[in-house]
Enzyme design. Structure first.
Site, PDB file in Angstrom:
ATOM      1  N   CYS A 227       0.869  -1.162  -0.021  1.00 23.73           N
ATOM      2  CA  CYS A 227      -0.148  -0.014  -0.064  1.00 23.73           C
ATOM      3  C   CYS A 227       0.695   1.043  -0.137  1.00 23.73           C
ATOM      4  CB  CYS A 227      -0.796  -0.074   1.259  1.00 23.73           C
ATOM      5  SG  CYS A 227      -1.807  -1.397   1.283  1.00 23.73           S
ATOM      6  N   CYS A 228       1.420   1.716  -1.298  1.00 27.45           N
ATOM      7  CA  CYS A 228       2.309   2.711  -1.400  1.00 27.45           C
ATOM      8  C   CYS A 228       1.986   4.078  -1.279  1.00 27.45           C
ATOM      9  CB  CYS A 228       3.185   2.480  -2.623  1.00 27.45           C
ATOM     10  SG  CYS A 228       2.429   2.549  -3.967  1.00 27.45           S
TER      11      CYS A 228
ATOM     12  N   ASP B  30      -0.787  -0.267  -5.190  1.00 29.24           N
ATOM     13  CA  ASP B  30      -1.912   0.492  -4.523  1.00 29.24           C
ATOM     14  C   ASP B  30      -3.273   0.057  -5.369  1.00 29.24           C
ATOM     15  OD1 ASP B  30      -1.960   2.611  -1.999  1.00 29.24           O
ATOM     16  OD2 ASP B  30      -3.702   2.807  -3.448  1.00 29.24           O
TER      17      ASP B  30
ATOM     18  N   CYS C 293      -1.698   3.439  11.429  1.00 25.01           N
ATOM     19  CA  CYS C 293      -1.671   4.703  12.068  1.00 25.01           C
ATOM     20  C   CYS C 293      -2.758   4.918  12.992  1.00 25.01           C
ATOM     21  CB  CYS C 293      -1.501   5.923  11.115  1.00 25.01           C
ATOM     22  SG  CYS C 293      -3.086   5.963   9.966  1.00 25.01           S
TER      23      CYS C 293
ATOM     24  N   ASP D 136      -5.259  -5.313  -6.432  1.00 25.96           N
ATOM     25  CA  ASP D 136      -5.916  -5.640  -4.836  1.00 25.96           C
ATOM     26  C   ASP D 136      -4.976  -6.583  -4.260  1.00 25.96           C
ATOM     27  OD1 ASP D 136      -7.200  -6.154  -2.975  1.00 25.96           O
ATOM     28  OD2 ASP D 136      -8.820  -6.850  -3.650  1.00 25.96           O
TER      29      ASP D 136
ATOM     30  N   PRO E 129       1.230   7.868  -0.460  1.00 28.53           N
ATOM     31  CA  PRO E 129       1.400   8.619  -1.722  1.00 28.53           C
ATOM     32  C   PRO E 129       3.077   8.343  -2.209  1.00 28.53           C
ATOM     33  CG  PRO E 129       1.717   9.915   0.309  1.00 28.53           C
ATOM     34  CD  PRO E 129       1.285   8.594   0.776  1.00 28.53           C
ATOM     35  N   GLY E 130       3.750   7.558  -1.661  1.00 30.80           N
ATOM     36  CA  GLY E 130       5.071   7.238  -1.969  1.00 30.80           C
ATOM     37  C   GLY E 130       6.184   7.720  -1.308  1.00 30.80           C
ATOM     38  N   GLY E 131       5.777   8.103   0.145  1.00 27.98           N
ATOM     39  CA  GLY E 131       6.896   8.440   0.871  1.00 27.98           C
ATOM     40  C   GLY E 131       7.933   7.370   1.201  1.00 27.98           C
ATOM     41  N   LYS E 132       7.140   6.510   1.797  1.00 25.47           N
ATOM     42  CA  LYS E 132       7.828   5.171   2.012  1.00 25.47           C
ATOM     43  C   LYS E 132       8.659   4.655   0.971  1.00 25.47           C
ATOM     44  CE  LYS E 132       4.706   4.365   6.044  1.00 25.47           C
ATOM     45  NZ  LYS E 132       3.687   5.351   5.578  1.00 25.47           N
TER      46      LYS E 132
END
Length: 632
Positions: free
Chosen positions: A375-376, A399, A500, A426, A378-381
């Site tokens: 589950c990437c 994603d 989170c 998925d 918005p791409g920060g990790k």
């Protein structure tokens, strides 16, 4: 054209009007008057600058004294010389010690000296200033004038000194009044403390009346009631009211906290189960304050030191994020928008929360590995993983939302990531698509109870169904992530699960479920800080290894609420569940062929036999035949 002015013939004039006014008449005339004329002998107050009114008063008094002295001297002279027109023989005159004046032919006062003749007394000459030359020989004229001016100053400074004394008395009275007010305030505070110590639990009728009278609730009253209730609960055995149970106090506290902090009753009940009461207040207060803005340096393009210097030159106030991070920076304030600087557009840093750096640090990716970010967005990790791998190996950024993948593609291009492949699948079906990864990062979708400061709507729009729905989805994703990892990997075989959220149903419960369903075990996350996960919660008991998981809270670590667990897969085989019991003797399928027509048997037995299926009927008839006795 007229006469020219010759400056050499210009007549010198006297001092100007201001200069003449500056000369004090009392100073010049005081030397003609005997000392102590005013009759005031108390010590003079501290010297101060004379005012115009003081000068007028002193000059008026000096003028009166001068007129009196002139009249007395004239009468004395006339008496001694036989009247105004008489001329007597010259004789030596005696005069008491002191200054004297005599009239000249022009009627002006002139200084003079009289010969002192007394029985057995020596003659002394008086100087021009009216003082004995032997006594005041060493004093300068201005000093002598100052000595003679003291009595005059004592006279006209009496009123001023009285005014100063009155002012001092008024100041003393005002200070006493202030001290009295402070004492009264101190007693009021003490009374308030006594009232707070004697907290009484209101009845339901009183609470209803308060709700009716105060349609918008009075937050100050509610806050005071929360504090009093907390004090009673911390020492319940001593401070509680007789006949009141702890549940009543907790119910009132939950109601007041829900009204004061605007939480739903469901969510507040969950939080009260997780945190002790003093820590719960700190957590709720921390959610009302936004977390500090943090950025992550992109080491693919720059270094943190160079980036910090460039931002400081643009008016940004920043500091290193902490000893645990080598790339993070915390922003206090800035004169320029952080998301629009040339350094941001050039890809030198990424706006990213401090808690989002921790899962990648726990994953610890190595170079030339195959890594899946399930589950990437918005791409920060994903970009942080590429940064640690130095753009080697391969990263599959997946994603389920195609719209959110747009931001992923934009950030990867801006940050210079070249080893990433973006997919839209998925996650629950991912092992069927592709597997055999060395490491998998799963930042599962959750209820968001750890980021209430960013999304205050979570306070009221979450219920039990939402939590259980998220927990079910997280279990499916975690099993899928475990199946996507190759346990035989030389460097990997790790799965990092993070959310989170701070709910136990979404964290420890999910991990404990995965430990039972797959061949995995929990390992240390490698993070030096954070609180341990729960091994027991209410009536539930989890695996003891859940102590290796880490929890992060806003009120203790000043970052968003987060949960991190690191799993190690030791076998690719999937444990099989125990098979169900053996099937019954009667087959599942029922024969639908029509039965042969036979004569109807009499009675209820015939009806029962017709209802039975054909195989059962044959078996029943065979048993009956065996029981029949044989004929002779």
């Amino acid at each position: 054209m007229g006469r020219k002015l010759d400056p050499t013939r210009k007549e010198k004039r006297g001092p100007g009007r201001k200069a003449r006014k500056q000369r004090g008449a009392e100073v010049e005339l005081a030397r003609f008057l005997p000392p102590g004329k005013c009759g005031l002998h108390r010590p003079a107050p501290a010297p101060r600058c004379p005012r115009p009114s003081d000068r007028r008063v002193s000059s008026r008094r000096a003028r009166d004294r001068q007129e009196e002295a002139l009249q007395s001297r004239q009468e004395e002279v006339r008496g001694r010389f036989g009247g105004p027109g008489g001329a007597g023989p010259k004789a030596k005159k005696t005069q008491p010690k002191g200054n004297h004046v005599e009239l000249s032919s022009d009627g002006e006062v002139e200084e003079g000296s009289w010969e002192m003749e007394e029985d057995g007394s020596s003659e002394e000459m008086m100087d021009d200033y009216g003082a004995s030359s032997s006594e005041e020989e060493e004093l300068l004229p201005i000093e002598k004038a100052a000595l003679k001016q003291k009595p005059d100053r004592e006279c006209f400074s009496e009123d001023d000194s009285e005014e100063e004394d009155e002012e001092e008395e008024e100041d003393e009275e005002a200070s006493k009044q202030k001290m009295g007010q402070k004492e009264e305030e101190g007693t009021d505070l003490q009374l308030n403390l006594d009232i707070d110590e004697q907290f009484k639990l209101p009845t339901n009728e009183e609470i209803e009346k308060e709700d009716i009278l105060l349609s918008p609730p009075d937050l100050h009253v509610i806050h005071q009631r929360i504090q009093g209730n907390m004090e009673v609960l911390q020492d319940f055995g001593v401070k509680r009211e007789e006949g009141r149970s702890r549940q009543e106090y907790l119910a009132l506290l939950r109601r007041d906290m829900a009204a004061y902090y605007s939480y739903s009753d469901f969510l507040l009940t969950k939080l009260m189960d997780i945190f002790p009461l003093p820590e719960l207040i700190n957590f709720l207060e921390a959610n009302e304050v936004p977390r500090p803005v943090t950025i992550r340096t992109n080491t693919l393009k720059t270094r943190r030191r160079d980036l910090a210097q460039a931002l400081i030159n643009r008016g940004v106030n920043l500091d290193p994020l902490g000893k645990w991070s080598k790339t993070g920076l915390v922003i206090y304030d800035s004169t320029v928008p952080i998301g629009a600087t040339p350094e941001y557009l050039a890809g030198h840093y990424m706006l990213q929360g401090a808690s989002s750096l921790l899962p990648v640090m726990a994953l610890a990716p190595q170079e030339n590995e195959h890594i899946l970010d399930m589950c990437c967005a918005p791409g920060g990790k994903t970009s942080y993983i590429a940064q640690l791998m130095k753009n080697t190996g391969m990263i599959l950024a997946n994603d389920s939302s195609a719209e959110r993948l747009r931001s992923v593609v934009g950030n990867l291009h801006r940050l210079g990531v070249t080893n990433a492949v973006v997919s839209n699948c998925d996650g629950r079906q991912f092992p069927k698509v592709l597997g055999g990864f060395d490491r998998v990062l799963l930042d599962a979708p959750c209820s968001g109870t750890g980021v209430i400061s960013k999304d205050p709507a979570v306070k009221t729009n979450k219920d039990e169904k939402d939590i259980l729905r998220c927990a079910h989805l997280q279990k499916e994703l975690l099993l899928s992530a475990i199946d996507s990892v190759n346990a035989a990997s030389e460097t990997g075989g790790y799965i990092v699960y993070c959310t989170c959220s701070i709910m136990v149903e979404e964290n420890e419960w999910v991990v404990d479920y995965a430990l039972k369903k797959r061949n995995v075990r929990l390992v240390a996350t490698g993070l030096d800080f954070g609180k341990e996960g729960f091994t027991r919660f209410k009536d539930r008991r989890f695996h003891p290894s859940l102590k290796c998981t880490r929890r992060f809270y806003p009120h203790t670590h000043n970052m968003d609420g987060f949960f991190i667990a690191k799993l190690k897969k030791f076998s690719n085989a999937i444990p099989q569940t125990q098979k169900a019991a053996a099937p019954p003797t009667v087959p599942d399928t029922i024969v639908t062929e029509p039965l042969p027509k036979k004569k109807k048997l009499e009675g209820s037995k015939a009806d029962e036999e017709q209802k039975l299926p054909q195989p059962a009927l044959k078996k029943k008839r065979s048993l009956q035949a065996q029981r029949r006795p044989l004929k002779a």
